[in-house]
Design a protein around this motif. Sequence first.
Motif, PDB file in Angstrom:
ATOM      1  N   GLY A 185      29.244 -17.863 -33.777  1.00  0.00           N
ATOM      2  CA  GLY A 185      28.235 -18.583 -33.012  1.00  0.00           C
ATOM      3  C   GLY A 185      27.082 -17.711 -32.555  1.00  0.00           C
ATOM      4  O   GLY A 185      26.352 -18.084 -31.637  1.00  0.00           O
ATOM      5  N   GLU A 186      26.897 -16.543 -33.185  1.00  0.00           N
ATOM      6  CA  GLU A 186      25.844 -15.616 -32.778  1.00  0.00           C
ATOM      7  C   GLU A 186      24.721 -15.516 -33.807  1.00  0.00           C
ATOM      8  O   GLU A 186      23.955 -14.559 -33.794  1.00  0.00           O
ATOM      9  CB  GLU A 186      26.447 -14.231 -32.547  1.00  0.00           C
ATOM     10  CG  GLU A 186      27.500 -14.212 -31.433  1.00  0.00           C
ATOM     11  CD  GLU A 186      28.174 -12.860 -31.296  1.00  0.00           C
ATOM     12  OE1 GLU A 186      27.877 -11.984 -32.135  1.00  0.00           O
ATOM     13  OE2 GLU A 186      28.984 -12.680 -30.366  1.00  0.00           O
ATOM     14  N   ALA A 187      24.626 -16.492 -34.689  1.00  0.00           N
ATOM     15  CA  ALA A 187      23.577 -16.453 -35.706  1.00  0.00           C
ATOM     16  C   ALA A 187      22.203 -16.582 -35.054  1.00  0.00           C
ATOM     17  O   ALA A 187      21.982 -17.426 -34.195  1.00  0.00           O
ATOM     18  CB  ALA A 187      23.781 -17.575 -36.720  1.00  0.00           C
ATOM     19  N   ASP A 188      21.280 -15.710 -35.464  1.00  0.00           N
ATOM     20  CA  ASP A 188      19.914 -15.735 -34.947  1.00  0.00           C
ATOM     21  C   ASP A 188      18.961 -15.401 -36.080  1.00  0.00           C
ATOM     22  O   ASP A 188      19.352 -15.354 -37.255  1.00  0.00           O
ATOM     23  CB  ASP A 188      19.772 -14.763 -33.773  1.00  0.00           C
ATOM     24  CG  ASP A 188      20.228 -13.347 -34.133  1.00  0.00           C
ATOM     25  OD1 ASP A 188      20.387 -13.056 -35.349  1.00  0.00           O
ATOM     26  OD2 ASP A 188      20.416 -12.520 -33.222  1.00  0.00           O
ATOM     27  N   GLU A 189      17.712 -15.172 -35.749  1.00  0.00           N
ATOM     28  CA  GLU A 189      16.716 -14.858 -36.773  1.00  0.00           C
ATOM     29  C   GLU A 189      17.056 -13.562 -37.509  1.00  0.00           C
ATOM     30  O   GLU A 189      16.719 -13.393 -38.671  1.00  0.00           O
ATOM     31  CB  GLU A 189      15.324 -14.760 -36.150  1.00  0.00           C
ATOM     32  CG  GLU A 189      14.773 -16.089 -35.654  1.00  0.00           C
ATOM     33  CD  GLU A 189      14.587 -17.094 -36.788  1.00  0.00           C
ATOM     34  OE1 GLU A 189      14.455 -16.659 -37.953  1.00  0.00           O
ATOM     35  OE2 GLU A 189      14.586 -18.306 -36.499  1.00  0.00           O
ATOM     36  N   GLY A 190      17.736 -12.648 -36.800  1.00  0.00           N
ATOM     37  CA  GLY A 190      18.157 -11.414 -37.462  1.00  0.00           C
ATOM     38  C   GLY A 190      19.143 -11.704 -38.578  1.00  0.00           C
ATOM     39  O   GLY A 190      19.062 -11.100 -39.658  1.00  0.00           O
ATOM     40  N   ALA A 191      20.069 -12.632 -38.341  1.00  0.00           N
ATOM     41  CA  ALA A 191      21.019 -13.006 -39.380  1.00  0.00           C
ATOM     42  C   ALA A 191      20.308 -13.670 -40.559  1.00  0.00           C
ATOM     43  O   ALA A 191      20.657 -13.449 -41.724  1.00  0.00           O
ATOM     44  CB  ALA A 191      22.081 -13.943 -38.812  1.00  0.00           C
ATOM     45  N   VAL A 192      19.292 -14.466 -40.262  1.00  0.00           N
ATOM     46  CA  VAL A 192      18.518 -15.113 -41.324  1.00  0.00           C
ATOM     47  C   VAL A 192      17.798 -14.060 -42.167  1.00  0.00           C
ATOM     48  O   VAL A 192      17.751 -14.146 -43.396  1.00  0.00           O
ATOM     49  CB  VAL A 192      17.511 -16.115 -40.731  1.00  0.00           C
ATOM     50  CG1 VAL A 192      16.619 -16.692 -41.826  1.00  0.00           C
ATOM     51  CG2 VAL A 192      18.252 -17.238 -40.007  1.00  0.00           C
ATOM     52  N   SER A 193      17.249 -13.037 -41.525  1.00  0.00           N
ATOM     53  CA  SER A 193      16.561 -11.963 -42.244  1.00  0.00           C
ATOM     54  C   SER A 193      17.529 -11.190 -43.126  1.00  0.00           C
ATOM     55  O   SER A 193      17.210 -10.838 -44.269  1.00  0.00           O
ATOM     56  CB  SER A 193      15.891 -11.011 -41.247  1.00  0.00           C
ATOM     57  OG  SER A 193      14.903 -11.686 -40.489  1.00  0.00           O
ATOM     58  N   ARG A 194      18.720 -10.916 -42.589  1.00  0.00           N
ATOM     59  CA  ARG A 194      19.724 -10.209 -43.396  1.00  0.00           C
ATOM     60  C   ARG A 194      20.138 -11.044 -44.594  1.00  0.00           C
ATOM     61  O   ARG A 194      20.312 -10.519 -45.706  1.00  0.00           O
ATOM     62  CB  ARG A 194      20.943  -9.875 -42.535  1.00  0.00           C
ATOM     63  CG  ARG A 194      20.664  -8.915 -41.389  1.00  0.00           C
ATOM     64  CD  ARG A 194      21.942  -8.530 -40.666  1.00  0.00           C
ATOM     65  NE  ARG A 194      21.637  -7.808 -39.441  1.00  0.00           N
ATOM     66  CZ  ARG A 194      21.624  -8.339 -38.241  1.00  0.00           C
ATOM     67  NH1 ARG A 194      21.915  -9.621 -38.091  1.00  0.00           N
ATOM     68  NH2 ARG A 194      21.338  -7.613 -37.180  1.00  0.00           N
ATOM     69  N   ALA A 195      20.309 -12.342 -44.371  1.00  0.00           N
ATOM     70  CA  ALA A 195      20.675 -13.224 -45.478  1.00  0.00           C
ATOM     71  C   ALA A 195      19.577 -13.252 -46.539  1.00  0.00           C
ATOM     72  O   ALA A 195      19.864 -13.262 -47.741  1.00  0.00           O
ATOM     73  CB  ALA A 195      20.942 -14.634 -44.956  1.00  0.00           C
TER      74      ALA A 195
END
Length: 411
Positions: A185-195
């Motif tokens: 439940g900690e997905a953020d824009e940083g996770a989107v960038s990594r993806a």
Amino acid sequence: MPEPSANEIHQDTGAAAPGPARTGRAHAHAATLRRLEKSSGSLAAQAIARMDETLSWYRAMPPENRSWIGLVAQAGIAAFTEWFRHPDAPQAISTDVFGTAPRELTRAITLRQTVEMVRTTIEVMESAIDEVAAPGDESVLREALLVYAREIAFATAQVYAQAAEARGAWDARLESLVVNAVLSGEADEGAVSRAAALGWNSPDHVCVVLGTAPDGDSELTVEAIRRAARHAKLQVLTGVLGARLVVIAGGNDNPLAVAKALIGPYAAGPVVAGPIVPDLLAATRSAQAAAAGLKACGAWQDAPRPVLADDLLPERAMAGDPAAREQLVEEIYRPLEEAGSALLETLSVYLEQASSLEGAARMLFVHPNTVRYRLRRVTDVTGWSPSDVRSAFTLRIALILGRLAASDHKA
């Protein structure tokens, strides 16, 4: 008869007289070696000029990268000279040749381009053999160049294999961070960038599929998921977290079809697909539903495999999942309440009367056809059919939760 001296013995046998150890010996092809050393600079210049003439990708590169490639070509020719001097000595050709360039160069040029660069340099050296080799050494130098070309080919493959392994290990860690962020439940824009760095191009439909990971090498499991995803034309981010195999899949708006396409690598046991969400940031909701469904799936012994998290709403609600409770109330009880008290009353009586139309009609003092009509309306409003055993169970739980929520609100 006096014994001959040591010098006389060596003179008779042709052996060298004993004396101080030699510090070195003349090279068998010293003249060719000298000429090769003198020509190394011009050969490197010719190789770079040939690249500029024949390789369009080389001409299009920025000056910094072209200079690094030039250094690699010079190092390759220098390494051949040293290798020709000591052909039997163990040498790390990859270090001698590619050690001059930064690690980033393996990202700037592809393996195919590196092969073209090496081939061009070898061709330039081969065309100059007649000029460089001393008279009579042409075949020796040509054979040495052929052997060296083989070694430099292996060295090139080794450099790119090591780079690929390092990049693969880094990508695996990055992917694990994204998957863990979504699941926790900690997905953020940083996770989107990594993806995005992993090739995830933000598909419109995303869902999360959870199940038990098989025993053995987790990398093989992940690769099996990727193969299944490619065959189904899905984008995936996946990883083994503890005993669970987690797949975030995008590109299909049918979560059950996604789960069926990817189910092969999962171990025996339940496999649960979360609901479709619009993007990776919302995938946490799908992951939490799938996780709650996986936890509660044991309560439904006849559950299909794979199963939708939404089909496990009653078990999830009874296991304490607040999202499932809210969903049952909001998607079943509230619409029935808004549609009029007759539907709620008819459904409640019908379920209490063991799904008997006649029994419900008698209790309600209406004709059985009226009960039948109202139950069809329940199906239209909620999407769940009271005549189906599984749906009836879900509707019953929704009614109970709705009444509890109503009483809490009044209190």
